[in-house]
Design a protein around this motif. Structure first.
Motif, PDB file in Angstrom:
ATOM      1  N   ALA A   3       0.900  -1.153   0.032  1.00  0.00           N
ATOM      2  CA  ALA A   3       0.042   0.025  -0.128  1.00  0.00           C
ATOM      3  C   ALA A   3       0.956   1.229   0.014  1.00  0.00           C
ATOM      4  O   ALA A   3       2.312   1.010   0.370  1.00  0.00           O
ATOM      5  CB  ALA A   3      -0.947  -0.096   1.338  1.00  0.00           C
ATOM      6  N   ASP A   4       0.311   2.464  -0.391  1.00  0.00           N
ATOM      7  CA  ASP A   4       1.059   3.686  -0.273  1.00  0.00           C
ATOM      8  C   ASP A   4       0.668   4.547   0.535  1.00  0.00           C
ATOM      9  O   ASP A   4      -0.671   4.951   0.557  1.00  0.00           O
ATOM     10  CB  ASP A   4       0.961   4.184  -1.784  1.00  0.00           C
ATOM     11  CG  ASP A   4       2.188   5.147  -2.164  1.00  0.00           C
ATOM     12  OD1 ASP A   4       2.268   6.155  -1.487  1.00  0.00           O
ATOM     13  OD2 ASP A   4       2.642   5.146  -3.192  1.00  0.00           O
ATOM     14  N   GLN A   6      -0.143   4.346   3.856  1.00  0.00           N
ATOM     15  CA  GLN A   6      -0.965   3.922   4.896  1.00  0.00           C
ATOM     16  C   GLN A   6      -0.630   3.766   6.192  1.00  0.00           C
ATOM     17  O   GLN A   6       0.510   3.413   6.637  1.00  0.00           O
ATOM     18  CB  GLN A   6      -1.438   2.526   4.524  1.00  0.00           C
ATOM     19  CG  GLN A   6      -2.668   1.912   5.167  1.00  0.00           C
ATOM     20  CD  GLN A   6      -3.360   0.663   4.605  1.00  0.00           C
ATOM     21  OE1 GLN A   6      -2.597  -0.103   4.592  1.00  0.00           O
ATOM     22  NE2 GLN A   6      -4.643   0.647   4.162  1.00  0.00           N
ATOM     23  N   THR A 214      -9.217   3.550   0.846  1.00  0.00           N
ATOM     24  CA  THR A 214      -8.702   2.237   1.767  1.00  0.00           C
ATOM     25  C   THR A 214      -9.856   1.067   1.386  1.00  0.00           C
ATOM     26  O   THR A 214      -9.197  -0.078   1.282  1.00  0.00           O
ATOM     27  CB  THR A 214      -8.977   2.721   3.285  1.00  0.00           C
ATOM     28  OG1 THR A 214      -7.720   3.685   3.259  1.00  0.00           O
ATOM     29  CG2 THR A 214      -8.398   1.462   3.928  1.00  0.00           C
ATOM     30  N   SER A 243       2.711  -1.426   4.253  1.00  0.00           N
ATOM     31  CA  SER A 243       2.719  -0.014   3.607  1.00  0.00           C
ATOM     32  C   SER A 243       4.244   0.285   3.340  1.00  0.00           C
ATOM     33  O   SER A 243       4.933  -0.045   4.008  1.00  0.00           O
ATOM     34  CB  SER A 243       2.089   0.982   4.408  1.00  0.00           C
ATOM     35  OG  SER A 243       2.048   2.074   3.931  1.00  0.00           O
ATOM     36  N   VAL A 269       4.037   0.777  10.739  1.00  0.00           N
ATOM     37  CA  VAL A 269       3.425   0.370   9.249  1.00  0.00           C
ATOM     38  C   VAL A 269       2.610  -0.922   9.573  1.00  0.00           C
ATOM     39  O   VAL A 269       3.133  -1.776  10.340  1.00  0.00           O
ATOM     40  CB  VAL A 269       3.849   0.210   7.856  1.00  0.00           C
ATOM     41  CG1 VAL A 269       4.446   1.691   7.608  1.00  0.00           C
ATOM     42  CG2 VAL A 269       5.038  -0.740   7.775  1.00  0.00           C
TER      43      VAL A 269
END
Length: 446
Positions: A3-4, A6, A214, A243, A269
């Protein structure tokens, strides 16, 4: 599955076994929660960097961004920004002679694919160990997809499923990296999830949009999980979700700080791993970092990496199988180096056991925290434990010198009487200062 941006508390998975508040009350990720129920949740997982490109290079090479000389995702602040320091030099792309995880797995007979955001230049994934990819994509690609394919989550899933199907027919093992564009461009979230959060009374500006994108990302995770099960691959496949760095904005319940900071909010993360021999519904409290996955994945694949002396990560197989021992790495400590202005002035951090020392280059001072007891970094112990603080500073200095880390440099144009504010958060950095009674805005890409 990467994920980017998060946040540690940005999912509906309770990421820390002892703290119900580590589960978001806003974001809904039922598929990720299902993955956690099938596998292991890590309560002390860290991205290699507090910004994206350094983390991505670290994952590909198994090394610390400080040692790689890539510590910034965009240009650093220059002299004209007026800060005390000029940001450290940071290279902008992966090098041809760097051995990547994709190349190692290719050499062992794996089919490899990289879908989504690359953000490392160097000719793109197919030049660096990936048979199939979406090309040399950056953040700009996310904005191109909305409607029924928000930030290309659906398209990425379709390509990944097709790749798995083709490798199953060829009876060939595979490795896929899903580098999602989400949580970028939350305004591109699907109409169904925008509506869902509006109907839930959560139409609260950007936070509501963030919750919607999300949920779209979680739908993509669920579709991949369903495909793995449907293809009969669940007993032989590992699924890893994390993330690339913390989220922007901070202000969560347990930890403080945000993207572009070595505070917990910038680097701590969510991480969930499911697969063969991993105890279902389990937690791991050991401190792990993203570049641990290079040696771990290679060992799981039966690849001999003993000749790769520069690897800095440790093998997580013992933890994944329920062990409680510490991760064995080349160094007993973990270093996070961010010699730039973004959420804070240039800083570096070092962990030794449960203690974390943060050194601020601008103030020339540090803070010491016992992270296991103080995740929120509220109680500075440097005055009560001066010898430990000194030891950690020496270890930090020694490591950064050993790996020839790039450091911030004094700004020759610095004017202490005219210092712009350092903004909070990540992304585009906006500085403001007054000159001759007029307000001027200086922008730099973060």
């Amino acid at each position: 599955m990467l994920a980017d941006d998060q946040h540690y508390e940005g999912t509906s998975v309770q990421v820390h076994e002892d703290f119900p508040a580590s589960k978001s009350q806003l974001h809904q990720t039922p598929h990720l929660a299902k993955l956690a129920s099938q596998g292991m949740t890590f309560s002390a997982a860290y991205s290699p960097s507090s910004v994206c490109s350094p983390t991505r290079l670290s994952l590909q090479t198994g090394r610390n961004p400080a040692a790689l000389g890539m510590t910034r995702a965009g240009p650093s602040l220059r002299e004209s920004a007026g800060q005390m320091f000029v940001g450290a030099e940071s290279r902008r792309e992966i090098l041809d002679d760097e051995i990547t995880l994709g190349e190692v797995l290719q050499s062992a007979g794996y089919a490899t694919a990289h879908f989504g955001k690359w953000h490392l230049g160097g000719g793109g994934p197919e030049r660096h160990g990936y048979d199939v990819s979406d090309g040399d994509l950056g953040n700009e690609h996310a904005a191109k997809f909305a409607g029924d394919n928000p930030v290309d989550i659906v398209g990425m899933t379709e390509r990944a499923v097709a790749f798995m199907q083709s490798q199953q027919l060829a009876k060939k093992p595979f490795f896929i990296q899903m580098s999602y564009h989400a949580l970028h461009c939350p305004e591109n979230a699907s109409a169904k999830n925008k509506t869902k959060f509006a109907e839930s009374g959560r139409k609260n500006g950007r936070r509501g949009l963030n919750a919607a994108i999300t949920a779209d990302l979680d739908d993509g995770v669920g579709a991949l999980m369903q495909a793995v099960d449907g293809l009969g691959l669940a007993q032989t496949t590992y699924l890893i979700y994390m993330s690339d760095n913390g989220g922007s904005g901070g202000g969560r319940q347990l930890i403080r700080g945000s993207k572009g900071s070595v505070l917990e909010g910038g680097i701590r993360v969510p991480l969930v791993v499911a697969g063969p021999e991993i105890p279902a519904g389990s937690y791991a409290s050991q401190r792990v970092v993203g570049y641990d996955f290079f040696p771990t994945i290679c060992q799981l694949a039966g690849v001999d990496i003993s000749a790769m002396e520069q690897l800095e990560g440790g093998d997580l197989r013992g933890i994944l199988r329920g062990g409680d021992g510490p991760v064995k790495r080349a160094d007993e400590f973990l270093v996070f180096h961010f010699p730039h202005y973004q959420a804070t002035p240039p800083q570096s951090a070092i962990f030794l056991g449960d203690y974390k020392w943060i050194y601020d280059y601008q103030s020339k001072s540090g803070q010491l925290f016992h992270i296991a007891a103080d995740m929120g970094e509220a109680r500075d112990l440097s005055k009560s434990l001066p010898e430990l603080a000194e030891k950690l500073q020496l270890q930090l200095d020694d490591y950064l010198t050993r790996v020839a880390a790039k450091m911030p440099q004094i700004n020759p144009s610095y004017d202490p009487e005219n210092v712009p504010a350092v903004p909070r958060g990540g992304g585009r950095l906006r500085l403001r200062r007054r000159e001759k009674g007029e307000e001027r805005r200086v922008k730099r890409e973060g």
